[in-house]
Scaffold this motif. Structure first.
Motif, PDB file in Angstrom:
ATOM      1  N   GLU A  50       0.809  -1.061  -0.182  1.00 11.23           N
ATOM      2  CA  GLU A  50      -0.074  -0.072   0.015  1.00 11.23           C
ATOM      3  C   GLU A  50       1.102   1.465   0.035  1.00 11.23           C
ATOM      4  OE1 GLU A  50      -3.071   0.332   2.969  1.00 11.23           O
ATOM      5  OE2 GLU A  50      -3.594  -1.761   2.557  1.00 11.23           O
ATOM      6  N   GLU A  52       2.143   4.508   1.170  1.00 10.93           N
ATOM      7  CA  GLU A  52       2.182   5.355   2.415  1.00 10.93           C
ATOM      8  C   GLU A  52       2.622   6.831   2.281  1.00 10.93           C
ATOM      9  OE1 GLU A  52       5.450   5.150   5.549  1.00 10.93           O
ATOM     10  OE2 GLU A  52       4.211   3.574   6.056  1.00 10.93           O
ATOM     11  N   ALA A  82      -0.748   9.257   2.951  1.00  6.20           N
ATOM     12  CA  ALA A  82      -1.937   8.630   3.054  1.00  6.20           C
ATOM     13  C   ALA A  82      -2.190   7.974   4.460  1.00  6.20           C
ATOM     14  CB  ALA A  82      -1.702   7.335   2.126  1.00  6.20           C
ATOM     15  N   ASP A  83      -3.504   8.151   4.676  1.00  5.00           N
ATOM     16  CA  ASP A  83      -3.909   7.504   5.966  1.00  5.00           C
ATOM     17  C   ASP A  83      -3.249   8.412   7.091  1.00  5.00           C
ATOM     18  OD1 ASP A  83      -5.536   5.956   4.597  1.00  5.00           O
ATOM     19  OD2 ASP A  83      -4.037   4.148   4.639  1.00  5.00           O
ATOM     20  N   LYS A  84      -3.035   9.497   7.031  1.00  4.54           N
ATOM     21  CA  LYS A  84      -2.543  10.335   8.202  1.00  4.54           C
ATOM     22  C   LYS A  84      -3.317  11.685   8.366  1.00  4.54           C
ATOM     23  CE  LYS A  84       1.644   8.401   8.848  1.00  4.54           C
ATOM     24  NZ  LYS A  84       2.323   8.055   9.709  1.00  4.54           N
TER      25      LYS A  84
END
Length: 159
Positions: A50, A52, A82-84
């Motif tokens: 994925e 990051e 991503a995802d932060k």
């Protein structure tokens, strides 16, 4: 057979009399934006299949002669985590290196900054930074984004 050949010659005549084909005639891009695309590179930091971090940079010394005359290497860098929740490189413990050397300054660039508007790649999610390094004596430049837990990505540029 002669009819097909005749139609082919007539078609070729009309096509060759048209305007010259140029990829940029369909786009209204200024010279700086065109050079910006040419000297921009992108890479990702991937963990467990994925993405990051998305990391791309534009080498500004190749775009503007005034910048090239300065005694420093300048990059316009965009980073998206991503995802932060936070998109700040410092809060996410990331830093930049150029050929293993720390930058002299890292300044956040606002998305509405008129000086870099034509160079920004319409990244609405991440942050932009103007990253300055002392002039390098080497022809090859390796710009690296890394964090303290050994994740890193590298973009290679030529002077």
């Amino acid at each position: 057979m002669y009819k097909i050949l005749f139609l082919l010659i007539i078609s070729l005549f009309f096509v060759s009399c048209g305007g010259k084909n140029n990829a940029f005639k369909y786009f209204e891009k200024d010279e700086i934006e065109t050079k910006g695309i040419q000297y921009t590179k992108k890479t990702d930091i991937v963990k467990n299949s994925e993405v990051e971090v998305i990391f791309w940079a534009t080498y500004l010394n190749k775009i503007d002669e005034k910048i090239a005359k300065l005694n420093e290497e300048l990059f316009l860098v965009s980073v998206y985590f991503a995802d932060k929740e936070s998109q700040d490189i410092f809060e996410n413990n990331y830093s930049f290196l150029l050929n293993g050397v720390n930058p002299t300054s890292v300044e956040k660039v606002e998305k509405d900054n008129e000086n870099f508007k034509s160079l920004m790649l319409k990244n609405n999610w991440g942050n932009y930074y103007l990253v300055k390094f002392d002039a390098q004596d080497t022809y090859n430049l390796a710009l690296k984004l890394k964090n303290q837990s050994s994740s890193s990505a590298q973009l290679n540029f030529e002077k």
